[in-house]
Design a protein around this motif. Structure first.
Motif, PDB file in Angstrom:
ATOM      1  N   ILE A  16       8.029  -0.856   6.646  1.00 57.69           N
ATOM      2  CA  ILE A  16       7.845   0.601   6.252  1.00 57.69           C
ATOM      3  C   ILE A  16       9.055   1.246   5.299  1.00 57.69           C
ATOM      4  O   ILE A  16      10.137   1.201   5.826  1.00 57.69           O
ATOM      5  CB  ILE A  16       7.698   1.717   7.317  1.00 57.69           C
ATOM      6  N   LEU A  17       8.737   1.561   4.057  1.00 59.32           N
ATOM      7  CA  LEU A  17       9.690   2.039   3.458  1.00 59.32           C
ATOM      8  C   LEU A  17       9.433   3.641   3.169  1.00 59.32           C
ATOM      9  O   LEU A  17       8.371   3.826   2.565  1.00 59.32           O
ATOM     10  CB  LEU A  17       9.856   1.394   2.055  1.00 59.32           C
ATOM     11  N   THR A  18      10.266   4.593   3.419  1.00 57.80           N
ATOM     12  CA  THR A  18       9.870   6.037   3.068  1.00 57.80           C
ATOM     13  C   THR A  18      11.001   6.750   2.451  1.00 57.80           C
ATOM     14  O   THR A  18      12.431   6.243   2.433  1.00 57.80           O
ATOM     15  CB  THR A  18       9.920   6.786   4.372  1.00 57.80           C
ATOM     16  N   GLY A  19      10.529   7.298   1.382  1.00 57.55           N
ATOM     17  CA  GLY A  19      11.411   7.945   0.344  1.00 57.55           C
ATOM     18  C   GLY A  19      11.738   9.498   0.501  1.00 57.55           C
ATOM     19  O   GLY A  19      10.639  10.198   1.237  1.00 57.55           O
ATOM     20  N   ALA A  20      12.631  10.071   0.057  1.00 61.81           N
ATOM     21  CA  ALA A  20      12.906  11.340   0.415  1.00 61.81           C
ATOM     22  C   ALA A  20      11.962  12.345  -0.562  1.00 61.81           C
ATOM     23  O   ALA A  20      10.812  11.955  -0.770  1.00 61.81           O
ATOM     24  CB  ALA A  20      14.314  11.842   0.163  1.00 61.81           C
ATOM     25  N   GLY A  21      12.430  13.315  -1.105  1.00 61.33           N
ATOM     26  CA  GLY A  21      11.677  14.067  -2.178  1.00 61.33           C
ATOM     27  C   GLY A  21      11.134  13.059  -3.235  1.00 61.33           C
ATOM     28  O   GLY A  21      11.611  12.067  -3.380  1.00 61.33           O
ATOM     29  N   SER A  22      10.463  13.716  -4.198  1.00 59.16           N
ATOM     30  CA  SER A  22       9.579  12.762  -5.225  1.00 59.16           C
ATOM     31  C   SER A  22      10.598  12.041  -5.854  1.00 59.16           C
ATOM     32  O   SER A  22      10.190  10.977  -5.837  1.00 59.16           O
ATOM     33  CB  SER A  22       8.785  13.877  -5.984  1.00 59.16           C
ATOM     34  N   ALA A  23      11.791  12.403  -6.427  1.00 60.78           N
ATOM     35  CA  ALA A  23      12.430  11.543  -7.222  1.00 60.78           C
ATOM     36  C   ALA A  23      13.042  10.269  -6.387  1.00 60.78           C
ATOM     37  O   ALA A  23      13.693   9.410  -6.744  1.00 60.78           O
ATOM     38  CB  ALA A  23      13.448  12.311  -7.885  1.00 60.78           C
ATOM     39  N   GLY A  80       0.709  -7.141   7.810  1.00 61.71           N
ATOM     40  CA  GLY A  80       2.169  -7.354   7.058  1.00 61.71           C
ATOM     41  C   GLY A  80       2.178  -6.788   5.880  1.00 61.71           C
ATOM     42  O   GLY A  80       3.270  -7.176   5.270  1.00 61.71           O
ATOM     43  N   ALA A  81       1.339  -5.900   5.262  1.00 61.35           N
ATOM     44  CA  ALA A  81       1.631  -5.560   4.064  1.00 61.35           C
ATOM     45  C   ALA A  81       2.947  -4.751   3.991  1.00 61.35           C
ATOM     46  O   ALA A  81       3.098  -3.808   4.929  1.00 61.35           O
ATOM     47  CB  ALA A  81       0.297  -4.554   3.478  1.00 61.35           C
ATOM     48  N   GLN A  82       3.448  -4.442   2.957  1.00 64.17           N
ATOM     49  CA  GLN A  82       4.524  -3.360   2.880  1.00 64.17           C
ATOM     50  C   GLN A  82       3.823  -2.001   2.570  1.00 64.17           C
ATOM     51  O   GLN A  82       2.864  -1.938   1.725  1.00 64.17           O
ATOM     52  CB  GLN A  82       5.312  -3.691   1.542  1.00 64.17           C
ATOM     53  N   ILE A  83       4.323  -1.078   3.312  1.00 63.64           N
ATOM     54  CA  ILE A  83       3.798   0.259   3.182  1.00 63.64           C
ATOM     55  C   ILE A  83       4.848   1.153   2.820  1.00 63.64           C
ATOM     56  O   ILE A  83       6.294   1.193   3.156  1.00 63.64           O
ATOM     57  CB  ILE A  83       3.433   0.773   4.620  1.00 63.64           C
ATOM     58  N   PHE A  84       4.489   2.099   1.750  1.00 67.16           N
ATOM     59  CA  PHE A  84       5.381   2.907   0.784  1.00 67.16           C
ATOM     60  C   PHE A  84       4.920   4.191   1.078  1.00 67.16           C
ATOM     61  O   PHE A  84       3.830   4.555   0.910  1.00 67.16           O
ATOM     62  CB  PHE A  84       5.478   2.396  -0.335  1.00 67.16           C
ATOM     63  N   SER A  85       5.782   5.181   1.283  1.00 68.19           N
ATOM     64  CA  SER A  85       5.667   6.805   1.033  1.00 68.19           C
ATOM     65  C   SER A  85       7.015   7.508   0.412  1.00 68.19           C
ATOM     66  O   SER A  85       8.136   6.890   0.861  1.00 68.19           O
ATOM     67  CB  SER A  85       5.074   7.523   2.325  1.00 68.19           C
ATOM     68  N   SER A  86       6.677   8.522  -0.164  1.00 68.45           N
ATOM     69  CA  SER A  86       7.720   9.337  -0.450  1.00 68.45           C
ATOM     70  C   SER A  86       7.406  10.918  -0.150  1.00 68.45           C
ATOM     71  O   SER A  86       6.059  11.120  -0.280  1.00 68.45           O
ATOM     72  CB  SER A  86       8.321   9.174  -1.767  1.00 68.45           C
ATOM     73  N   CYS A  87       8.355  11.709  -0.035  1.00 73.96           N
ATOM     74  CA  CYS A  87       8.159  13.059   0.186  1.00 73.96           C
ATOM     75  C   CYS A  87       7.231  13.267   1.433  1.00 73.96           C
ATOM     76  O   CYS A  87       7.309  12.642   2.305  1.00 73.96           O
ATOM     77  CB  CYS A  87       7.470  13.687  -1.092  1.00 73.96           C
ATOM     78  N   VAL A 120       0.863  -1.177  -0.159  1.00 67.47           N
ATOM     79  CA  VAL A 120       0.009   0.151  -0.065  1.00 67.47           C
ATOM     80  C   VAL A 120       0.826   1.261   0.116  1.00 67.47           C
ATOM     81  O   VAL A 120       1.690   1.436   0.862  1.00 67.47           O
ATOM     82  CB  VAL A 120      -0.996   0.035   0.992  1.00 67.47           C
ATOM     83  N   ALA A 121       0.617   2.013  -0.840  1.00 68.77           N
ATOM     84  CA  ALA A 121       1.484   3.386  -1.377  1.00 68.77           C
ATOM     85  C   ALA A 121       0.731   4.379  -0.959  1.00 68.77           C
ATOM     86  O   ALA A 121      -0.404   4.706  -1.404  1.00 68.77           O
ATOM     87  CB  ALA A 121       2.260   3.364  -2.508  1.00 68.77           C
ATOM     88  N   VAL A 122       1.274   5.560  -0.432  1.00 66.68           N
ATOM     89  CA  VAL A 122       0.451   6.816  -0.236  1.00 66.68           C
ATOM     90  C   VAL A 122       1.262   7.996  -0.979  1.00 66.68           C
ATOM     91  O   VAL A 122       2.368   8.062  -0.868  1.00 66.68           O
ATOM     92  CB  VAL A 122       0.058   6.958   1.247  1.00 66.68           C
ATOM     93  N   THR A 123       0.482   8.515  -1.854  1.00 69.49           N
ATOM     94  CA  THR A 123       1.209   9.636  -2.515  1.00 69.49           C
ATOM     95  C   THR A 123       1.181  10.787  -1.500  1.00 69.49           C
ATOM     96  O   THR A 123       0.422  11.260  -0.769  1.00 69.49           O
ATOM     97  CB  THR A 123       0.806  10.212  -3.602  1.00 69.49           C
ATOM     98  N   ALA A 124       2.195  11.909  -1.890  1.00 69.74           N
ATOM     99  CA  ALA A 124       2.388  13.084  -1.215  1.00 69.74           C
ATOM    100  C   ALA A 124       1.042  13.843  -1.540  1.00 69.74           C
ATOM    101  O   ALA A 124       0.617  13.650  -2.580  1.00 69.74           O
ATOM    102  CB  ALA A 124       3.680  13.712  -1.429  1.00 69.74           C
ATOM    103  N   LYS A 125       0.717  14.886  -0.673  1.00 67.46           N
ATOM    104  CA  LYS A 125      -0.402  15.843  -0.886  1.00 67.46           C
ATOM    105  C   LYS A 125       0.049  17.157  -0.528  1.00 67.46           C
ATOM    106  O   LYS A 125       0.879  17.264   0.360  1.00 67.46           O
ATOM    107  CB  LYS A 125      -1.449  15.166  -0.232  1.00 67.46           C
ATOM    108  N   ARG A 126      -0.489  18.090  -1.110  1.00 68.65           N
ATOM    109  CA  ARG A 126       0.057  19.420  -1.036  1.00 68.65           C
ATOM    110  C   ARG A 126      -0.358  20.018   0.325  1.00 68.65           C
ATOM    111  O   ARG A 126       0.611  20.690   1.042  1.00 68.65           O
ATOM    112  CB  ARG A 126      -0.891  20.405  -2.050  1.00 68.65           C
TER     113      ARG A 126
END
Length: 322
Positions: free
Chosen positions: A151-158, A96-103, A70-76
């Motif tokens: 839990i996997l978190t990414g930095a800025g959008s790229a 146990g699902a993989q959770i993903f976000s960035s920015c 389950v990935a969640v996109t950034a919002k303004r």
């Protein structure tokens, strides 16, 4: 593998595009990469407003109930609460699902309580705010992505590209991730520990001065490359060179060289049957012991274990060993 991507009003378009590009590619006969069940969902199906264009989303949050990731996109508007999304994320994580976000998507994970006691990251612009909002989180603003449990978190959008390719590599191996990276024309791997913020802005003249030197050095990783030698090649004093190097790359010459050597070592472990001792010499470490030490310290495994997991030549290596 089913992937559910949650979007909300004010969604960050590039972040959604990154997830779509990496994880929603259809089958191509020229490669055998897996095809994923990719679903975009939202709390209330229908029109989702974006900063430049709107989306029409058919699926509600029930799409997350059986998703493997389950990935969640950034919002303004990072200050607005998302209670329904937070609950969906908590439920998915608990099973146990993989959770993903960035920015700034990390704020939604924080609201769900998923960052408490965990290492995480976000865009450097939001790091202090994220830490203040969720004091139990361990926010690292100086990396491209952080993997902590599920839990996997990414930095800025790229950074979402780097995090996605890292996850694909972890789940499906180096060949699959490299194929995906080649398709979207990006490097197959940038280390998660690489700094996300470089003080000298790209595009200024100063940011280009070391490019020829970096290329020169990357072709001579098996040689002794001291700061003095690198500075001389760049026609600078060692002190000026060290300062300029950090300004342009965000790291030190020694750290950069070690990173490049380990990256080359990974390629050789994946794509050749060379013994570890020969690889150590080929990439510029003094001996195999030094190579194993640096590899384990940064990759969390031994070269042999890495090769067993990711080698494209595993069968050939086994045959030669018989």
């Amino acid at each position: 593998m089913k992937i559910a991507v949650i979007v909300q009003d004010g969604f960050e378009a590039f972040g959604l595009g990154v997830l779509t590009e990496v994880w929603n590619e259809p089958y191509h006969p020229e490669d055998d990469n897996p095809v994923f069940d990719f679903v975009v969902c939202t709390p209330r199906p229908g029109r989702v407003k974006g900063p430049a264009y709107d989306l029409f989303v058919d699926h509600g949050l029930e799409a997350t109930e059986d998703a493997d990731m389950v990935a969640v996109t950034a919002k303004r508007d990072i200050a607005s609460p998302s209670p329904e999304v937070a609950e969906a994320l908590r439920t998915a994580s608990a099973r146990g699902a993989q959770i993903f976000s960035s920015c700034s998507g990390a704020f939604i994970l924080g609201e769900a309580g998923l960052l408490d006691g965990r290492e995480c990251t976000t865009h450097w612009r939001y790091a202090e705010r994220l830490q203040a909002a969720f004091p139990l989180a361990k926010v690292n603003p100086d990396v491209l992505y952080v993997d902590d449990g599920n839990i996997l978190t990414g930095a800025g959008s790229a950074g979402g590209i780097d995090a996605s390719l890292y996850l694909m590599r972890r789940l499906y191996g180096a060949k699959t991730a490299a194929t995906a990276a080649r398709r979207i024309v990006v490097p197959p791997r940038r280390d998660g520990g690489q700094q996300q913020f470089v003080r000298t802005p790209l595009g200024q003249t100063e940011a280009d001065t070391l490019a020829p030197l970096l290329q020169w050095a990357s072709e001579r990783l098996d040689e002794q490359l001291s700061v003095e030698r690198l500075a001389a090649e760049a026609h600078m004093s060692p002190r000026t060179f060290a300062r300029r190097f950090r300004d342009e790359t965000g790291t030190t010459p020694l750290q950069w060289l070690t990173s490049q050597r380990l990256a080359l070592a990974e390629e050789l472990l994946e794509n050749s049957t060379l013994p570890v001792e020969q690889i150590a010499t080929r990439v510029g470490f003094a001996n195999a012991a030094a190579f194993r030490h640096h590899f384990a310290a940064t990759r969390g495994s031994s070269p042999q274990a890495y090769r067993k997991t990711f080698s494209c030549c595993e069968e050939e290596t086994a045959e030669q060993a018989v």
